[in-house]
Scaffold this motif. Structure first.
Motif, PDB file in Angstrom:
ATOM      1  N   PRO A 136      -5.003  -3.830  19.015  1.00 49.93           N
ATOM      2  CA  PRO A 136      -4.128  -3.871  17.836  1.00 49.93           C
ATOM      3  C   PRO A 136      -4.542  -2.818  16.816  1.00 49.93           C
ATOM      4  O   PRO A 136      -5.604  -2.206  16.920  1.00 49.93           O
ATOM      5  N   ILE A 137      -3.690  -2.627  15.820  1.00 47.39           N
ATOM      6  CA  ILE A 137      -3.970  -1.658  14.762  1.00 47.39           C
ATOM      7  C   ILE A 137      -5.059  -2.216  13.860  1.00 47.39           C
ATOM      8  O   ILE A 137      -4.925  -3.316  13.317  1.00 47.39           O
ATOM      9  N   GLN A 138      -6.140  -1.472  13.722  1.00 45.34           N
ATOM     10  CA  GLN A 138      -7.288  -1.942  12.941  1.00 45.34           C
ATOM     11  C   GLN A 138      -7.194  -1.462  11.492  1.00 45.34           C
ATOM     12  O   GLN A 138      -7.761  -0.455  11.118  1.00 45.34           O
ATOM     13  N   CYS A 139      -6.421  -2.158  10.693  1.00 45.60           N
ATOM     14  CA  CYS A 139      -6.369  -1.858   9.259  1.00 45.60           C
ATOM     15  C   CYS A 139      -5.786  -3.049   8.528  1.00 45.60           C
ATOM     16  O   CYS A 139      -5.042  -3.841   9.099  1.00 45.60           O
ATOM     17  N   ASN A 140      -6.162  -3.188   7.271  1.00 45.80           N
ATOM     18  CA  ASN A 140      -5.642  -4.251   6.429  1.00 45.80           C
ATOM     19  C   ASN A 140      -4.302  -3.799   5.870  1.00 45.80           C
ATOM     20  O   ASN A 140      -4.246  -2.979   4.958  1.00 45.80           O
ATOM     21  N   MET A 141      -3.212  -4.317   6.429  1.00 47.17           N
ATOM     22  CA  MET A 141      -1.890  -3.843   6.046  1.00 47.17           C
ATOM     23  C   MET A 141      -1.592  -4.111   4.569  1.00 47.17           C
ATOM     24  O   MET A 141      -1.010  -3.281   3.885  1.00 47.17           O
ATOM     25  N   GLU A 142      -2.009  -5.286   4.051  1.00 45.95           N
ATOM     26  CA  GLU A 142      -1.721  -5.621   2.656  1.00 45.95           C
ATOM     27  C   GLU A 142      -2.499  -4.719   1.695  1.00 45.95           C
ATOM     28  O   GLU A 142      -2.016  -4.323   0.647  1.00 45.95           O
ATOM     29  N   GLU A 143      -3.739  -4.393   2.088  1.00 43.30           N
ATOM     30  CA  GLU A 143      -4.572  -3.561   1.216  1.00 43.30           C
ATOM     31  C   GLU A 143      -4.179  -2.097   1.300  1.00 43.30           C
ATOM     32  O   GLU A 143      -3.981  -1.423   0.292  1.00 43.30           O
ATOM     33  N   LYS A 144      -4.027  -1.577   2.521  1.00 38.53           N
ATOM     34  CA  LYS A 144      -3.754  -0.156   2.701  1.00 38.53           C
ATOM     35  C   LYS A 144      -2.303   0.194   2.386  1.00 38.53           C
ATOM     36  O   LYS A 144      -1.997   1.300   1.958  1.00 38.53           O
ATOM     37  N   TYR A 145      -1.388  -0.750   2.606  1.00 33.98           N
ATOM     38  CA  TYR A 145       0.028  -0.465   2.376  1.00 33.98           C
ATOM     39  C   TYR A 145       0.606  -1.395   1.314  1.00 33.98           C
ATOM     40  O   TYR A 145       1.746  -1.822   1.382  1.00 33.98           O
ATOM     41  N   GLY A 146      -0.225  -1.693   0.306  1.00 35.62           N
ATOM     42  CA  GLY A 146       0.190  -2.619  -0.740  1.00 35.62           C
ATOM     43  C   GLY A 146       1.305  -2.090  -1.625  1.00 35.62           C
ATOM     44  O   GLY A 146       1.941  -2.845  -2.334  1.00 35.62           O
ATOM     45  N   LYS A 147       1.558  -0.781  -1.597  1.00 34.56           N
ATOM     46  CA  LYS A 147       2.593  -0.184  -2.438  1.00 34.56           C
ATOM     47  C   LYS A 147       3.912  -0.020  -1.687  1.00 34.56           C
ATOM     48  O   LYS A 147       4.731   0.812  -2.052  1.00 34.56           O
ATOM     49  N   SER A 148       4.097  -0.789  -0.651  1.00 30.20           N
ATOM     50  CA  SER A 148       5.333  -0.671   0.114  1.00 30.20           C
ATOM     51  C   SER A 148       6.536  -1.118  -0.724  1.00 30.20           C
ATOM     52  O   SER A 148       6.419  -1.947  -1.620  1.00 30.20           O
ATOM     53  N   GLU A 174       7.947  10.423  -1.585  1.00 31.88           N
ATOM     54  CA  GLU A 174       7.122  10.230  -2.766  1.00 31.88           C
ATOM     55  C   GLU A 174       7.126   8.744  -3.107  1.00 31.88           C
ATOM     56  O   GLU A 174       8.186   8.144  -3.273  1.00 31.88           O
ATOM     57  N   VAL A 175       5.949   8.159  -3.171  1.00 30.39           N
ATOM     58  CA  VAL A 175       5.823   6.733  -3.453  1.00 30.39           C
ATOM     59  C   VAL A 175       5.308   6.540  -4.870  1.00 30.39           C
ATOM     60  O   VAL A 175       4.295   7.130  -5.259  1.00 30.39           O
ATOM     61  N   TYR A 176       6.025   5.711  -5.653  1.00 33.76           N
ATOM     62  CA  TYR A 176       5.644   5.387  -7.025  1.00 33.76           C
ATOM     63  C   TYR A 176       5.342   3.890  -7.114  1.00 33.76           C
ATOM     64  O   TYR A 176       5.460   3.167  -6.125  1.00 33.76           O
ATOM     65  N   GLU A 177       4.971   3.441  -8.289  1.00 37.02           N
ATOM     66  CA  GLU A 177       4.621   2.029  -8.467  1.00 37.02           C
ATOM     67  C   GLU A 177       5.770   1.097  -8.103  1.00 37.02           C
ATOM     68  O   GLU A 177       5.566   0.051  -7.510  1.00 37.02           O
ATOM     69  N   ARG A 178       6.990   1.481  -8.474  1.00 27.91           N
ATOM     70  CA  ARG A 178       8.136   0.591  -8.238  1.00 27.91           C
ATOM     71  C   ARG A 178       9.304   1.299  -7.548  1.00 27.91           C
ATOM     72  O   ARG A 178      10.445   0.865  -7.672  1.00 27.91           O
ATOM     73  N   SER A 179       9.000   2.360  -6.851  1.00 29.81           N
ATOM     74  CA  SER A 179      10.102   3.079  -6.206  1.00 29.81           C
ATOM     75  C   SER A 179       9.612   3.964  -5.064  1.00 29.81           C
ATOM     76  O   SER A 179       8.431   4.298  -4.969  1.00 29.81           O
ATOM     77  N   LEU A 180      10.562   4.320  -4.219  1.00 30.77           N
ATOM     78  CA  LEU A 180      10.333   5.238  -3.105  1.00 30.77           C
ATOM     79  C   LEU A 180      11.409   6.315  -3.194  1.00 30.77           C
ATOM     80  O   LEU A 180      12.597   6.017  -3.289  1.00 30.77           O
ATOM     81  N   SER A 225      16.337  -7.131  10.614  1.00 30.77           N
ATOM     82  CA  SER A 225      16.265  -7.981   9.432  1.00 30.77           C
ATOM     83  C   SER A 225      17.155  -7.429   8.329  1.00 30.77           C
ATOM     84  O   SER A 225      17.520  -6.256   8.340  1.00 30.77           O
ATOM     85  N   GLY A 226      17.490  -8.277   7.359  1.00 23.69           N
ATOM     86  CA  GLY A 226      18.301  -7.843   6.225  1.00 23.69           C
ATOM     87  C   GLY A 226      17.550  -6.928   5.296  1.00 23.69           C
ATOM     88  O   GLY A 226      18.139  -6.094   4.622  1.00 23.69           O
ATOM     89  N   ASN A 227      16.217  -7.091   5.241  1.00 22.29           N
ATOM     90  CA  ASN A 227      15.363  -6.265   4.394  1.00 22.29           C
ATOM     91  C   ASN A 227      14.204  -5.729   5.204  1.00 22.29           C
ATOM     92  O   ASN A 227      13.811  -6.318   6.208  1.00 22.29           O
ATOM     93  N   VAL A 228      13.640  -4.630   4.753  1.00 22.60           N
ATOM     94  CA  VAL A 228      12.500  -4.027   5.450  1.00 22.60           C
ATOM     95  C   VAL A 228      11.550  -3.436   4.425  1.00 22.60           C
ATOM     96  O   VAL A 228      11.968  -2.913   3.392  1.00 22.60           O
ATOM     97  N   LYS A 229      10.241  -3.580   4.686  1.00 18.34           N
ATOM     98  CA  LYS A 229       9.228  -2.977   3.821  1.00 18.34           C
ATOM     99  C   LYS A 229       8.903  -1.587   4.342  1.00 18.34           C
ATOM    100  O   LYS A 229       8.583  -1.416   5.507  1.00 18.34           O
ATOM    101  N   ILE A 230       8.977  -0.604   3.450  1.00 18.48           N
ATOM    102  CA  ILE A 230       8.636   0.779   3.824  1.00 18.48           C
ATOM    103  C   ILE A 230       7.358   1.158   3.094  1.00 18.48           C
ATOM    104  O   ILE A 230       7.279   1.036   1.880  1.00 18.48           O
TER     105      ILE A 230
END
Length: 230
Positions: A136-148, A174-180, A225-230
């Motif tokens: 499996p992918i060895q990374c903390n998804m919530e920590e590393k991709y918390g700005k999704s 470009e990823v910002y605090e509340r936008s992509l 799904s109706g929604n997706v996290k990027i």
């Protein structure tokens, strides 16, 4: 029938066509993935050959009849999506699918049982999925991709289709605090931009340039799904 005690993993899916739809989508994007079975449910970890685009699909145990009795915290099972699709492509919507593993676990396949009877007592089709030895992918998804960003799937699909129509081969993220924010590179012959979320009022916290081919799997997988996290 209820799971037997010698089953170390048992997963019953009421609508067998779910596996058919899932593997049909995935086989067109990736060659293989890693099924991870734990007490709290199942996840499917997928990455491209360069590990630049990671997809993690969570399948919570409350959505299925699920039992996990193995003494270790998880079982990693590598699957070839084309092979898996061959096993389930004739599955009908009303048919049940049961995936289970028995002892001994070493080199033991996942058994796939497909039946029209809701109690699994009727005539059954038995298939076997072989483990292709994948981690499996060895990374903390919530920590590393918390700005999704949580995006509407239809909006995402529309944006990717626009890129294809315009013949755009490269896009800057470009990823910002509340936008992509998506935009074409400055040297591009065609101008395009797309904002998901709020108008940014600060500097980007992450930037990356991706090719259109890397975005294509997002278009297909977002349809799950109706929604997706990027």
């Amino acid at each position: 029938k209820s799971p037997k005690k010698d089953y170390i993993m048992y997963m019953k899916i009421k609508e067998g066509s779910f596996l058919k739809t899932l593997t049909e989508i995935l086989k067109g994007c990736y060659k293989k993935g890693c099924l991870v079975f734990r007490k709290d449910g199942v996840s499917l970890d997928i990455a491209d050959s360069k590990r630049e685009l990671i997809v993690k699909l969570d399948l919570p145990e409350e959505n299925f009849k699920y039992k996990y009795t193995y003494e270790k915290s998880q079982i990693n099972f590598g699957v070839d999506f084309s092979d898996m699709y061959k096993q389930v492509k004739h599955t009908k919507k009303k048919e049940n699918c049961v995936l289970y593993m028995e002892r001994p676990i070493d080199n033991h396949p996942i058994v796939l049982k497909i039946t029209e009877d809701k109690n699994n007592n009727g005539k059954a089709s038995i298939k076997k999925l072989q483990n292709i030895s994948m981690q499996p992918i060895q990374c903390n998804m919530e920590e590393k991709y918390g700005k999704s960003m949580l995006a509407d799937s239809k909006e995402l699909q529309s944006a990717v289709k626009e890129l294809k129509t315009l013949g755009i081969s490269t896009i800057d993220f470009e990823v910002y605090e509340r936008s992509l924010y998506w935009k074409t590179p400055e040297e591009s012959m065609t101008s395009y931009e797309k904002l998901f979320g709020d108008d940014p009022d600060d500097d980007p916290i992450y930037t990356q340039r991706l090719s259109f081919m890397q975005l294509t799997p997002l278009l297909k997988i977002s349809g799950l799904s109706g929604n997706v996290k990027i």
